[in-house]
Design an enzyme around this catalytic site. Sequence first.
Site, PDB file in Angstrom:
ATOM      1  N   ILE A  74       0.827  -1.201   0.000  1.00 32.00           N
ATOM      2  CA  ILE A  74       0.000   0.000   0.000  1.00 32.00           C
ATOM      3  C   ILE A  74       0.869   1.263   0.000  1.00 32.00           C
ATOM      4  CG2 ILE A  74      -0.348   0.233   2.493  1.00 32.00           C
ATOM      5  CD1 ILE A  74      -3.392   0.517   1.689  1.00 32.00           C
ATOM      6  N   CYS A  75       2.083   1.158   0.589  1.00 32.65           N
ATOM      7  CA  CYS A  75       2.936   2.362   0.600  1.00 32.65           C
ATOM      8  C   CYS A  75       3.501   2.649  -0.797  1.00 32.65           C
ATOM      9  CB  CYS A  75       4.042   2.236   1.643  1.00 32.65           C
ATOM     10  SG  CYS A  75       4.504   0.564   2.022  1.00 32.65           S
ATOM     11  N   THR A  76       3.715   1.597  -1.586  1.00 31.30           N
ATOM     12  CA  THR A  76       4.146   1.802  -2.970  1.00 31.30           C
ATOM     13  C   THR A  76       3.052   2.533  -3.745  1.00 31.30           C
ATOM     14  OG1 THR A  76       5.353  -0.265  -2.862  1.00 31.30           O
ATOM     15  CG2 THR A  76       4.962   0.633  -5.059  1.00 31.30           C
ATOM     16  N   CYS A 116      -0.135   0.421   6.459  1.00 31.13           N
ATOM     17  CA  CYS A 116       0.831  -0.291   5.629  1.00 31.13           C
ATOM     18  C   CYS A 116       1.454  -1.421   6.446  1.00 31.13           C
ATOM     19  CB  CYS A 116       1.922   0.652   5.131  1.00 31.13           C
ATOM     20  SG  CYS A 116       2.950  -0.141   3.887  1.00 31.13           S
TER      21      CYS A 116
END
Lengths: 429, 178
Positions: free
Chosen positions: A211-213, B105
């Site tokens: 999700i951070c990408t 995340c």
Amino acid sequence: MAAVNGNATSSDWDDRYYHIDQILDRPGPRTDPSFQAGDDVKKFLRNKCKILVIGAGGLGCEILANLALSGFKDIHVIDMDTIDISNLNRQFLFRPKDVGKPKAIVAAEFIMNRVPGVKVTPYFGKIQDKDEDYYMQFNIIVCGLDSVEARRWINATLVNMVDDDNPESLKPLIDGGTEGFKGQARVILPQLTSCYECSLDMLNKPTAFPICTIANTPRLPEHCIEWASVLEWPRVYGDKRLDTDDPEHINWLYNIALKRAKEFKIEGVTWSLTQGVVKNIIPAIASTNAIIAASCCNEAFKIATSAAAYLNNYFMLIGTDGVYSYTFEHERRKDCPVCGGESLDITVGKEWTVERLIEMLVEKEDIQIKRPSLSTSKKQIYFQAPPQLEQATRPNLEMKVSELLEDGDEITVTSSTLPFNLSLRIKYT
Amino acid sequence: MIKIWSMKKSEDAAAKKKPKTSAAQIRVQKDLTELELPETMRTHFPDPSDLLNFTLTITPDEGMYKGGSFTFSFAINTNYPHEPPKVKCIPKIYHPNVDLDGNVCLNILREDWKPVLNLNSVMVGLQYLFLEPNADDPLNKEAAEELRRNRDQFVYNVRQAMRGNNVKGIQYDRVVSF
Ligand SMILES: [Zn+2]
């Protein structure tokens, strides 16, 4: 019931089944001992055997055509989708004029027009609309689905249907699936062989990006699309569910993704890629579908006729690196939540409390159970944890089992000392 | 038809009719009733008969987030454990791996999810984020940048945000009770 045609009838012509009959008229070296060559088996195939095809998409079109051409005459088909223009490149039972119509209905009509004497009964809807009585009427079920969820449902339904006192309740399930150049066909005999749930961990999981990408360092068009669907949609619409079948929703995602892609100078975001990513559409290749559907139909034919040994039980085709295929016996999993676990009939007194039942389970030396949690399919009976649920179910400990459960009801028991689940059938003295 | 039934009769009587409880439901029961959560984690079920929707509150007793109370929503769908649970952080918090909309995340919630993992692994993973916030996987880029550049300032910002104050123009939710 519609008139289905057996041997020589108006719709059949001389030698219509010349080739197939060479297989059915005499036993071969590998035929099952129960094979009855000649009229009996032909009559069964053409007059009696009722087969259900689930899915009328890429695999389903091929399956329907193959079954009809190999002599099955009473075919049913279920599909919940309507025809999209993008289906026409491979789903050959459909024409441009059919766009927007239900796949099941159009496919059934096409097969009936093209293959005389075959009756195809369509159902436009979900497999979950139908109950056990419906599935009980079939001899064989063939699945050509692209959804894990639907497969898990039909698998569990067929496993649950098996009734020891009724031989007819065991329905062979033939499952086909493809993904690009790869595919598999398998024969599931519920409660006898490994089931779909047993092999759930063999599935390729859908690709998910960190999700951070997605949030910070997008590099691929897929990252931009996931940004729109995973982060922007809930931010803008809150709890409103994203409907991946709604073209307006896809449009919204496409526009957001496109804007994001421009910002990061990424190319390749298209409407169809957007739809493909959010619906997790796996690349479909017509010829792979043809191979897998053909394998499924050969197995259906062999199971219906006993004319040759059937697949035991998993055929894998890998066409991504040359052509490689492998057939093996996938083993049942003891801890499979659908077909595994253990089942016990236990007899309890009408006056027994739940607490006494639990003590009895813990003391049973053959199952080695500690701290069991109990539920029925409808309610919790007693949970050891978490604290809130333990507290909520604690009053049940003092209740009589007979106040909570009827004779013959089933209880699901889980415990950290059991790698599988245990099901108890309650009988009162 | 092949004579399946004769094969069946030769098998031992292990196969019995099963309850209609779904595979996902059984698995969630197993996961939840075997949870062994430390004092710092607590689940809450708004509707105790619905095992698929609940919250987890983490109250770290060490590290930079000590004293805060962080609630996450869990939503499990019928395709569990093929699909991971959907987890969101409910209060708006200042954390490099949690964005302002509550997205988290954590690799096992997405790309590294496997059916052999369970709810306990997810909860332990979430708790770990408060002990070791990770500047390499940022969702709140400012917070990550601060953590990398100036740890003391980051700790100060965390304390401010936890009290419900403004950090760099963003109002955070109060998650401390003192
Ligand atoms: Zn199984």
